[in-house]
Write an enzyme that holds these catalytic residues in place. Structure first.
Site, mmCIF file in Angstrom:
data_model
loop_
_atom_site.group_PDB
_atom_site.id
_atom_site.type_symbol
_atom_site.label_atom_id
_atom_site.label_comp_id
_atom_site.label_asym_id
_atom_site.label_seq_id
_atom_site.Cartn_x
_atom_site.Cartn_y
_atom_site.Cartn_z
ATOM 1 N N LYS A 27 -17.764 15.958 -19.338
ATOM 2 C CA LYS A 27 -17.440 17.144 -19.992
ATOM 3 C C LYS A 27 -18.282 17.558 -21.212
ATOM 4 C CE LYS A 27 -16.718 14.859 -24.209
ATOM 5 N NZ LYS A 27 -17.444 15.105 -25.380
ATOM 6 N N ASP A 152 -10.408 11.079 -26.186
ATOM 7 C CA ASP A 152 -10.708 11.868 -25.359
ATOM 8 C C ASP A 152 -10.057 11.753 -23.954
ATOM 9 O OD1 ASP A 152 -12.478 13.000 -27.434
ATOM 10 O OD2 ASP A 152 -14.264 12.758 -26.401
#
Length: 302
Positions: A27, A152
């Site tokens: 990401k 996350d």
């Protein structure tokens, strides 16, 4: 696995014998703003996550004896402390599942790079084992488990590009442009704790609505401090920004430059110093893991 660019993988690559191969995408934080520090020490953030068409593969073979086996071993990290192992154990405990798994990680993402490698591995373990063990937890239940493993992890569990607020628990799905990125890692290891405890860190960026944040220039509040503490990052960004808009992802160490097409990204990437590692990938608003599961479900119900 032959490729770490998931869009080029064949459906036949997903299943080999009794083993399934699941993507663990990287990401980027397209922007990251720090709005304040809470009394518990956590920082309030506003950040935009997008997945990349590149990452690790997690191979899983179901066992009937309840044991969790993980290979390869990572030096200086006990298996019991590995996020993948912890994710499998958490799911077992939550659902009283009596099945186990042999797990093998084919790793290319840098550890501590700001591209979410460990969080993505943990999320893939949760989502994939929930599918293979047929434990039946919803995405929200899996995300709740994931939060115990890291801030996350829920983003990867949800599998959609998202705007996150607070300490990362408030999530709004989002569809930023799916640009191409050259992602480069300097040869430094950055401590997130060190960055967030630095006195010079900007901690008072005014909160703004998502619509406004999407219209303005994207920046990262960690970048100024990281550039000061780590000259290699400063040097790399100063070089990269000559070619395209560039910034830090997360608290580093990876930096990225954005491009309209693959060829432009690859051309600049090829100019980088040989001492740096990295990759070129397209941004994705739907995780390759979730695309794969959709295909598996279609095949099973087809």
């Amino acid at each position: 696995m032959k490729t770490h660019q998931f869009s080029t993988a064949l459906f036949s690559d997903y299943k080999q014998g009794d083993s399934f191969n699941f993507p663990c995408p990287a990401k980027l934080n397209l922007f990251l703003y720090i709005n304040g520090r809470r009394t518990d020490g956590y920082h309030e953030l506003q950040t935009l996550f997008q997945f990349l068409d590149y990452g690790d593969w997690l191979s899983i073979k179901v066992r009937n004896d309840g044991k969790i086996r993980l290979t390869p071993e990572i030096p200086d990290l006990k298996t019991e402390d590995n996020l993948i192992y912890r994710a499998a154990k958490l799911l077992q405990q939550k659902t009283a599942c009596r099945l186990g798994a042999d797990l093998h990680l084919d790793k290319v993402l840098p550890m501590g790079g700001g591209v979410g490698g460990g969080s993505s591995n943990a999320a893939t373990a949760l989502v994939a084992l929930n599918y293979l063990w047929k434990t039946g937890l919803s995405v929200n239940e899996l995300a709740e488990l994931g939060l115990k493993l890291g801030a996350d992890v829920p983003i990867f569990v949800h599998g959609k590009a998202a705007f996150a607020e607070g300490v990362g628990e408030k999530i709004t799905y989002c569809e930023p442009p799916e640009k191409w990125y050259a992602v480069i890692k300097p040869n430094v290891s950055i401590s997130t704790a060190k960055v967030f405890s630095e006195p010079d860190l900007t901690r008072d960026t005014k909160k703004k609505p998502l619509e406004q944040l999407l219209q303005q220039e994207y920046t990262n509040d960690c970048e100024k401090v990281v550039r000061k503490l780590y000259p290699e990052v400063e040097e790399l960004l100063r070089w990269l920004v000559k070619y395209a808009p560039s910034r830090l992802t997360g608290s580093g160490a990876c930096v990225f430059a954005e491009f309209a097409d693959e060829q432009s990204a690859q051309t600049v990437f090829n100019l980088k110093s040989k001492q740096f590692s990295g990759f070129v990938a397209q941004g994705l608003n739907v995780s390759p893991l979730h695309k794969m599961l959709e295909q598996l479900n279609r095949q099973n119900h087809g």
